[in-house]
Design a protein around this motif. Sequence first.
Motif, short mmCIF file in Angstrom:
data_model
loop_
_atom_site.label_atom_id
_atom_site.label_comp_id
_atom_site.label_asym_id
_atom_site.label_seq_id
_atom_site.Cartn_x
_atom_site.Cartn_y
_atom_site.Cartn_z
N VAL A 71 30.31 -23.97 48.88
CA VAL A 71 29.93 -24.95 47.79
C VAL A 71 29.71 -24.19 46.29
O VAL A 71 29.32 -24.78 45.66
N SER A 72 29.47 -22.99 46.21
CA SER A 72 29.36 -22.38 44.58
C SER A 72 29.63 -20.88 45.28
O SER A 72 30.01 -20.76 45.96
N TRP A 73 30.71 -20.45 43.83
CA TRP A 73 31.51 -19.29 43.80
C TRP A 73 31.02 -18.38 44.53
O TRP A 73 31.52 -17.46 45.15
N THR B 45 47.01 -18.99 64.42
CA THR B 45 47.43 -18.04 63.96
C THR B 45 46.68 -16.99 63.23
O THR B 45 45.05 -18.72 63.24
N ASN B 46 46.48 -16.39 62.03
CA ASN B 46 45.31 -15.67 61.93
C ASN B 46 45.69 -15.32 60.38
O ASN B 46 45.83 -14.23 59.76
N HIS B 47 47.12 -15.36 59.67
CA HIS B 47 47.30 -15.38 58.70
C HIS B 47 46.24 -15.35 57.62
O HIS B 47 46.54 -13.98 56.68
N LEU B 48 45.37 -15.64 57.36
CA LEU B 48 44.00 -15.80 56.41
C LEU B 48 43.26 -14.93 57.23
O LEU B 48 42.15 -15.22 56.01
N GLY B 49 43.28 -13.94 57.62
CA GLY B 49 42.12 -13.16 57.71
C GLY B 49 40.52 -13.70 58.13
O GLY B 49 40.07 -12.95 58.00
N GLY B 50 40.57 -15.00 58.51
CA GLY B 50 39.33 -15.39 59.67
C GLY B 50 38.05 -15.89 58.08
O GLY B 50 37.30 -16.35 59.06
N PHE B 51 39.36 -16.44 57.05
CA PHE B 51 38.90 -16.84 56.33
C PHE B 51 39.56 -18.56 55.80
O PHE B 51 40.49 -18.25 55.51
N GLU B 52 38.20 -19.80 55.48
CA GLU B 52 38.79 -20.55 54.27
C GLU B 52 37.56 -21.20 53.99
O GLU B 52 36.45 -21.64 54.17
N GLY B 53 37.85 -21.53 52.69
CA GLY B 53 36.40 -22.02 52.06
C GLY B 53 35.59 -21.15 51.39
O GLY B 53 34.73 -21.51 51.63
N GLY B 54 35.83 -19.99 51.52
CA GLY B 54 34.81 -18.64 51.15
C GLY B 54 34.55 -18.84 53.00
O GLY B 54 33.08 -18.19 52.24
N MET B 55 34.43 -19.37 53.73
CA MET B 55 33.34 -19.20 54.85
C MET B 55 34.81 -18.75 56.44
O MET B 55 35.57 -19.09 56.27
N THR B 56 33.71 -17.89 57.28
CA THR B 56 34.49 -17.42 58.42
C THR B 56 34.32 -18.85 59.01
O THR B 56 34.14 -19.49 58.88
N ASN B 57 35.80 -18.73 59.25
CA ASN B 57 36.56 -20.30 60.74
C ASN B 57 36.70 -19.48 62.12
O ASN B 57 37.27 -20.07 62.73
#
Length: 390
Positions: A235-237, A290-302
């Motif tokens: 929601v915020s940077w 897969t886990n190319h993004l290292g466990g993060f999407e949109g600044g949140m853990t996935n």
Amino acid sequence: MHYITAGESHGPQLTGIIEGIPAGLTIDVEKINQALASRQGGYGRGNRQKIEHDQVEIVGGLRHGVTLGSPLALVVKNRDHAHWSEIMDPTTPATPANTVRRVEHPRPGHADLVGGMKYRHRDLRNVLERSSARETAIRVAIGNICEQLLAALGIQMIGYVQQVGSVKADDGISSALNVTQIKEQVEANDLRILDQDKVVLIHDLIDRTKRAGDTLGGVIRVVAENVPAGLGSYVSWDTKLDAKLAGAVMGVNAIKGVSFGDGFKDATNLGSQVMDEISYDPANGFSRLTNHLGGFEGGMTNGMPIIINAAMKPIPTLYKPLQTVDVNTKEPLKANVERSDTTAIVPASIVVENVVAIELAKAVTDAFESSNIERLKGEIDRYRQKLVEY
């Protein structure tokens, strides 16, 4: 949850205070001391590690080995202070006798010159004593407490060395291993690397670099497993957890770059090679293939393992010093030489692991009611179940 540290490299002690650790958490002090010992180890370390044998003292916030919920106060004594007591005396006025170790020749790549300019110090020892990586000992002690908190919540993590200088020592090995398996392999050598066949090669590289009076950097990786999805926010940077983690890692001495998952490689790959496709299993809920993004999407853990990479520059203290300028006479000459390591990549992997643990513990205690450890466990268990049921 927040913390602060104080103390100088050759001062009497390093002090840390951390507030926000739940009450009721049993703390294993020996585990903290093991982490401190690991920070002092590794091939390529200098002679100071033969003097210091770091041990933590917890002087507040703990009773009978269990946290009280009040601030934890920690102390790590500097044994080398015995040789520096007059030079680092906090109250005796400066005299010619106790200022003989003045530093007036700033080291390129260090905080010496800019710190002196900013705070108007003519003796740059006033800068280097605090900017020294010695301060990271107390951050490791604080971080290990956070790691023990995370372990009580089922979150496991490890920091290790992927590369020393130009020599890579992972080459994708870690992608097939869990945290326990990585830990077993990297603790089998004095470089904290996965590829045992590279140990002799890297030892030789460090030895040659030491004889040349030079230093080496490298690459560190931290992996954290079983972190629940949804920590951080889009929601915020300033609520993005990956940004907070990147900032914490960059706050470690000599770290010059941070990435997640495949990192900078993602910039050159196609989108179809980078995005982690989504799958669903009724027993476990949503996941990624897969886990190319290292466990993060949109600044949140996935929900996938968090993977953080850190690039460390070579240590700026060289035994064949580079050119600098005297801050008083403005004459060109060679930089000061303080006791140093050929490479500190191994201890840096411990430090980076522990600052990541601090930020993850902050994220958990921010997201859930955390005044007591049993209440926190219950909240996270219920939250995990809701994620599966989504």
